[in-house]
Design a protein around this motif. Structure first.
Motif, mmCIF file in Angstrom:
data_model
loop_
_atom_site.group_PDB
_atom_site.id
_atom_site.type_symbol
_atom_site.label_atom_id
_atom_site.label_comp_id
_atom_site.label_asym_id
_atom_site.label_seq_id
_atom_site.Cartn_x
_atom_site.Cartn_y
_atom_site.Cartn_z
ATOM 1 N N VAL A 135 0.776 -1.146 0.462
ATOM 2 C CA VAL A 135 -0.140 0.536 0.088
ATOM 3 C C VAL A 135 0.645 1.305 0.238
ATOM 4 O O VAL A 135 1.597 1.301 1.215
ATOM 5 C CB VAL A 135 -0.923 -0.376 0.861
ATOM 6 N N PRO A 137 1.221 4.494 1.049
ATOM 7 C CA PRO A 137 -0.388 5.710 2.040
ATOM 8 C C PRO A 137 -0.009 7.033 2.063
ATOM 9 O O PRO A 137 -0.949 8.184 2.691
ATOM 10 C CB PRO A 137 0.265 4.409 3.472
ATOM 11 N N ILE A 160 -5.135 2.603 -0.860
ATOM 12 C CA ILE A 160 -5.787 2.575 -0.675
ATOM 13 C C ILE A 160 -7.140 1.497 -1.090
ATOM 14 O O ILE A 160 -7.303 0.740 -1.184
ATOM 15 C CB ILE A 160 -6.946 3.384 1.246
ATOM 16 N N ILE A 181 -0.175 -7.637 4.340
ATOM 17 C CA ILE A 181 -0.346 -5.987 4.316
ATOM 18 C C ILE A 181 1.148 -5.273 4.264
ATOM 19 O O ILE A 181 2.148 -5.820 4.925
ATOM 20 C CB ILE A 181 -1.596 -6.197 4.453
ATOM 21 N N PHE A 183 3.568 -1.523 3.432
ATOM 22 C CA PHE A 183 3.948 -0.654 3.313
ATOM 23 C C PHE A 183 5.535 -0.538 3.592
ATOM 24 O O PHE A 183 5.852 -0.897 4.684
ATOM 25 C CB PHE A 183 3.419 0.579 4.031
ATOM 26 N N VAL A 202 -2.931 2.432 6.921
ATOM 27 C CA VAL A 202 -2.723 0.766 6.846
ATOM 28 C C VAL A 202 -3.345 0.226 8.103
ATOM 29 O O VAL A 202 -4.092 -1.464 7.258
ATOM 30 C CB VAL A 202 -1.524 0.434 6.374
#
Ligand SMILES: *Cc1c(COP(=O)(O)O)cnc(C)c1O
Length: 402
Positions: A135, A137, A160, A181, A183, A202
């Motif tokens: 992701v 952000p 997102i 997940i 980042f 996140v």
């Protein structure tokens, strides 16, 4: 560390790594996350020498890889396959294929198109691909623009909304298992707030995914912890971990952290010898036998590295000089306008903080063989990569006499 002795024994240019420092850094970070289950996955690109990877693997480390070559290095060095992550914006089909066959912990997917490829390849192989989604952000990490990665203007990850769509797609597919997940907002981070903000964004996504029955197990916070090159104010590992953990209340997650620079940066030294001094007009140059092909960070990012000159001149005078290498580029320098003593040919120059993105970014530009690498551990030293020879450099070139 006795740099003179090491330079004499192994010659220069030379990389020297303090493995005890590596251990200390690893343990500091591991301890910071002890409130939760965690995997420290060493970011191999910072320093990919097999002995370095092996050292971290022995401490229980996983590996964060950005090419199948790095995945192979990790496996070769004995890293547990269920602690290996494969990231990167542009993975080839054969890389995805091999990662699935090697059955690593997860492939970190960075676009919808890539997710579709992973799905198709997993289907062809009759496998279920464990994936995480990177992701983006959209957080400014306040670091050098070249090493910032968490803004929409950077090529990394997905926003997102796209991530959500991708998780729903993965959830429906029998060939994809969305377990993580991810980042990673940038490198050489020295401020806590951007990390916390990103983590919050996140974590909220994880919560909304949970509501639609997508159950994430691994919360991968990337790497990026900064180190002191000069006089930077640093983030303490404990505060870093707390900032992240504070965003995760009510979530049962295993933390994955992917430090590179933090683990190896300040344990590395680049040793080079003075060849000559010269003065052009009023500019003093100290020319050494190492160059930008060995350590490109000053040329590439204008990065600061502390330079220590072990002068053999009696009562050496101090004056301003540039430390430069023999490569045919004006950008070939290690330091500019630093106050250093007069030197003699053969004097040793020690470039500090060279353990991360040093050797791994080195090249053979100007047909220069790459430096040797030495490990120092518990007071003894050993060669972990021999110096390249001219024959190594031309080994892949064929049919040049036709
Ligand atoms: C480069 C990279 C890291 C390591 O970054 P450091 O600044 O060396 O800690 C971690 N994760 C990913 C995905 C990366 O690309």
């Amino acid at each position: 560390m006795n740099f003179k002795e090491l330079a004499q024994k192994y010659d220069t240019p030379l990389y020297v790594y303090d493995f005890d420092h590596f251990t200390e850094q690893f343990n500091k970070l591991k301890k910071a996350f002890k409130a939760r289950k965690s995997i420290i996955a060493y970011a191999i690109k910072a320093n990919s020498n097999l002995s370095v990877i092996k050292h971290f693997s022995n401490l229980g480390s996983g590996a964060d890889c950005v090419s199948i070559g790095e995945v192979k290095r990790a496996l070769l060095a004995g890293v547990d396959k269920y602690k290996i992550i494969f990231s990167g914006v542009g993975k080839r089909d054969d890389e995805i294929q091999e990662a699935l066959i090697k059955d690593i912990l997860m492939i970190n997917v960075e676009s919808e198109a890539e997710l579709a490829r992973v799905h198709d390849i997993a289907k062809e192989l009759g496998k279920v691909a464990r994936i995480s989604i990177r992701v983006n952000p959209n957080i400014d990490p306040k670091t050098h623009p070249y090493i910032s990665t968490g803004l929409h203007e950077n090529k990394f990850g997905v926003d997102i909304e796209t991530a959500k769509k991708m998780y729903i797609f993965a959830q429906k597919s029998e060939y994809l298992n969305p377990v993580g997940i991810h980042f990673h907002i940038g490198s050489q981070l020295t401020e806590l707030e951007p990390i916390k903000e990103a983590s919050q964004i996140v974590a909220d996504l994880v919560r909304s995914l949970k509501a639609i029955k997508v159950d994430i197990k691994f919360f991968d916070v990337g790497g990026g912890l900064g180190i002191r090159y000069k006089d930077e104010e640093l983030i303490e590992p404990y505060d870093y971990a707390q900032a992240i953990l504070s965003t995760l209340s009510g979530l049962d997650l295993t933390i994955v952290c992917e430090p590179g620079r933090f683990l190896v940066g300040n344990g590395g030294y680049f040793l080079t010898k003075v060849l000559y001094e010269k003065v052009n007009g009023d500019k003093r140059f100290v020319i050494v036998d190492g160059a930008m092909n060995d350590l490109i960070r000053p040329s590439l990012y204008n990065a600061y590295h502390k330079v220590e000159v072990l002068s053999s001149v009696k009562n050496p005078e101090i004056s301003k000089a540039n430390i430069v290498g023999p490569v045919c580029e004006s950008g070939d320098f290690f330091a500019k306008n630093i106050e250093i003593p007069q030197t003699n040919p053969g004097d040793l120059v020690v470039i500090h903080s060279a353990g991360a993105y040093g050797f791994t970014m080195s090249s053979n530009y100007n047909t220069r063989p790459r430096a040797a690498e030495v490990a120092v551990e518990n007071g003894s030293d050993r060669l972990i990569r021999r110096r390249e020879t001219f024959e190594d450099l031309i080994a892949c070139e064929i049919d040049y006499m036709v």
